[in-house]
Design an enzyme around this catalytic site. Structure first.
Site, PDB file in Angstrom:
ATOM      1  N   GLY A 104      14.737  43.562   6.300  1.00  0.00           N
ATOM      2  CA  GLY A 104      14.114  44.720   5.665  1.00  0.00           C
ATOM      3  C   GLY A 104      12.929  44.418   4.765  1.00  0.00           C
ATOM      4  O   GLY A 104      12.671  45.145   3.800  1.00  0.00           O
ATOM      5  N   HIS A 139       5.584  46.648  15.465  1.00  0.00           N
ATOM      6  CA  HIS A 139       5.928  45.616  16.451  1.00  0.00           C
ATOM      7  C   HIS A 139       5.047  44.392  16.212  1.00  0.00           C
ATOM      8  O   HIS A 139       3.831  44.520  16.040  1.00  0.00           O
ATOM      9  CB  HIS A 139       5.705  46.160  17.868  1.00  0.00           C
ATOM     10  CG  HIS A 139       6.112  45.185  18.921  1.00  0.00           C
ATOM     11  ND1 HIS A 139       7.430  45.009  19.292  1.00  0.00           N
ATOM     12  CD2 HIS A 139       5.384  44.311  19.657  1.00  0.00           C
ATOM     13  CE1 HIS A 139       7.488  44.069  20.218  1.00  0.00           C
ATOM     14  NE2 HIS A 139       6.274  43.621  20.465  1.00  0.00           N
ATOM     15  N   GLU A 199       9.628  57.328  25.002  1.00  0.00           N
ATOM     16  CA  GLU A 199      10.787  56.855  25.770  1.00  0.00           C
ATOM     17  C   GLU A 199      10.586  55.450  26.323  1.00  0.00           C
ATOM     18  O   GLU A 199      11.517  54.845  26.820  1.00  0.00           O
ATOM     19  CB  GLU A 199      11.086  57.807  26.948  1.00  0.00           C
ATOM     20  CG  GLU A 199      11.550  59.195  26.548  1.00  0.00           C
ATOM     21  CD  GLU A 199      10.392  60.085  26.138  1.00  0.00           C
ATOM     22  OE1 GLU A 199       9.218  59.686  26.332  1.00  0.00           O
ATOM     23  OE2 GLU A 199      10.652  61.169  25.597  1.00  0.00           O
ATOM     24  N   ASP A 218       8.411  49.994  23.340  1.00  0.00           N
ATOM     25  CA  ASP A 218       7.202  49.575  22.616  1.00  0.00           C
ATOM     26  C   ASP A 218       5.926  50.083  23.295  1.00  0.00           C
ATOM     27  O   ASP A 218       4.875  49.435  23.210  1.00  0.00           O
ATOM     28  CB  ASP A 218       7.155  48.037  22.479  1.00  0.00           C
ATOM     29  CG  ASP A 218       8.345  47.503  21.685  1.00  0.00           C
ATOM     30  OD1 ASP A 218       8.763  48.174  20.722  1.00  0.00           O
ATOM     31  OD2 ASP A 218       8.850  46.426  22.021  1.00  0.00           O
TER      32      ASP A 218
HETATM   33  C1  GRF Z   1       9.363  42.642  12.076  1.00  0.00           C
HETATM   34  O1  GRF Z   1       8.701  41.540  12.630  1.00  0.00           O
HETATM   35  C2  GRF Z   1       9.067  43.881  12.895  1.00  0.00           C
HETATM   36  O2  GRF Z   1       7.801  43.894  13.430  1.00  0.00           O
HETATM   37  C3  GRF Z   1      10.100  43.775  13.975  1.00  0.00           C
HETATM   38  O3  GRF Z   1      11.248  43.301  13.340  1.00  0.00           O
HETATM   39  C4  GRF Z   1      10.878  42.525  12.196  1.00  0.00           C
HETATM   40  C5  GRF Z   1      11.598  43.090  11.014  1.00  0.00           C
HETATM   41  O4  GRF Z   1      11.410  42.318   9.863  1.00  0.00           O
HETATM   42  N1  GRF Z   1      10.258  45.040  14.650  1.00  0.00           N
HETATM   43  P1  GRF Z   1      11.916  42.858   8.465  1.00  0.00           P
HETATM   44  O5  GRF Z   1      13.394  43.235   8.648  1.00  0.00           O
HETATM   45  O6  GRF Z   1      11.094  44.012   8.070  1.00  0.00           O
HETATM   46  O7  GRF Z   1      11.794  41.685   7.529  1.00  0.00           O
END
Ligand code: GRF
Length: 204
Positions: free
Chosen positions: A11, A110, A143, A146
Site C-alpha cells: 500500500g 500499472h 473488462e 490492464d
Molecule cells: C505497484 O507497483 C502497482 O503498480 C501494482 O502493484 C504495486 C503495488 O505497490 N499494481 P504498493 O502496494 O502500492 O506498494
C-alpha cells in the site's frame, strides 16, 4: 467527490494518496471514505488505520466464487456512496458487472508503459525483455486486463547498472507521483464523458 481505495499488499501508492489528501493536494476530493483489501493481513490496512482512515478487509472465503466475493465487497462499500475507486495494487480482476456499476470511474496504476507488459510482474517482464525504457501507467479500468483507456504515463530509463530491484524501485517512485496526479485530474473534472468513459480533455 468521494473516493474509495482498493489494495492487496504494502500500500505505498495508497499511502501517498492518503498523505496528499491530508496535505490538501486534491482540489475536488471531498472524502477518502475507506481503504478496502481482499487480504486481511495487507500491510496497507495497518498503514491506513494508523493514519486515521476507515479500513475494510473483505477476504475471499475458501472456495468462494468470484462474483459472490465481489457482491460482499459491493455490500461493504455501498454505505459510503463513493464515486471513484482507485485500484492501488489490488490484485484481483474485477468482473464486468462490478466495473459497470462504477461506469468508468475505476482507475488503476500499472508498473509498465501499457500496452507493453500487462499482467503480473510487469517490471520483471520489461527487465527480462531488455528494454531501455519502461515506466508506469494510470488508466481507466474496463473488462480487459490492464487494457482500459490510458490517463497518464511516466517513463523510467533503465541504466546499464540497474538490477531488477533498482529499476523497480525507480518505477515505484514515479508511481507515487503519477497516481495522486491522476486522481486529481479525474476528480477535478478536467475530463468529460465520452463513450461511457471519462476522457482526457487536458493534461496538467
Ligand atoms: C505497484 O507497483 C502497482 O503498480 C501494482 O502493484 C504495486 C503495488 O505497490 N499494481 P504498493 O502496494 O502500492 O506498494
Amino acid at each position: 467527490m468521494r473516493v474509495g481505495i482498493f489494495i492487496s499488499g504494502t500500500g505505498t501508492n495508497m499511502k501517498k494518496i492518503l498523505e496528499k489528501y491530508r496535505e490538501g493536494y486534491f482540489s475536488a476530493v471531498s472524502d477518502i471514505s475507506f481503504v478496502l483489501s481482499d487480504k486481511t493481513s495487507a500491510q496497507g490496512l495497518k498503514t491506513a488505520s494508523n493514519l486515521g482512515f476507515k479500513t475494510i478487509p473483505v477476504p475471499r472465503k475458501p472456495g468462494e466464487k468470484r462474483l459472490d466475493h465481489e457482491n460482499r465487497i459491493l455490500e461493504a462499500i455501498r454505505p459510503f456512496n463513493v464515486k471513484i475507486i482507485v485500484l492501488a495494487g489490488f490484485m484481483r480482476i474485477l468482473s464486468p458487472k462490478f466495473i459497470k456499476k462504477f461506469s468508468g470511474y475505476i482507475i488503476n496504476i500499472h508498473p509498465s508503459l501499457l500496452p507493453a507488459f500487462p499482467g503480473v510482474n510487469a517490471q520483471k517482464q520489461a527487465f527480462d525483455a531488455g528494454v531501455k525504457i519502461s515506466g508506469c501507467t494510470t488508466h481507466f479500468v474496463d473488462e480487459t486486463l490492464d487494457g482500459g483507456p490510458v490517463i497518464l504515463q511516466r517513463a523510467v530509463k533503465r541504466n546499464d547498472s540497474d538490477t531488477l530491484e533498482s529499476f523497480s524501485k525507480r518505477i515505484l517512485v514515479e508511481e507515487h507521483k503519477l497516481l495522486p496526479e491522476t486522481l486529481d485530474i479525474v476528480t477535478a473534472e478536467k475530463f468529460r464523458d465520452y463513450c461511457g468513459y471519462i476522457k482526457v480533455e487536458k493534461h496538467k
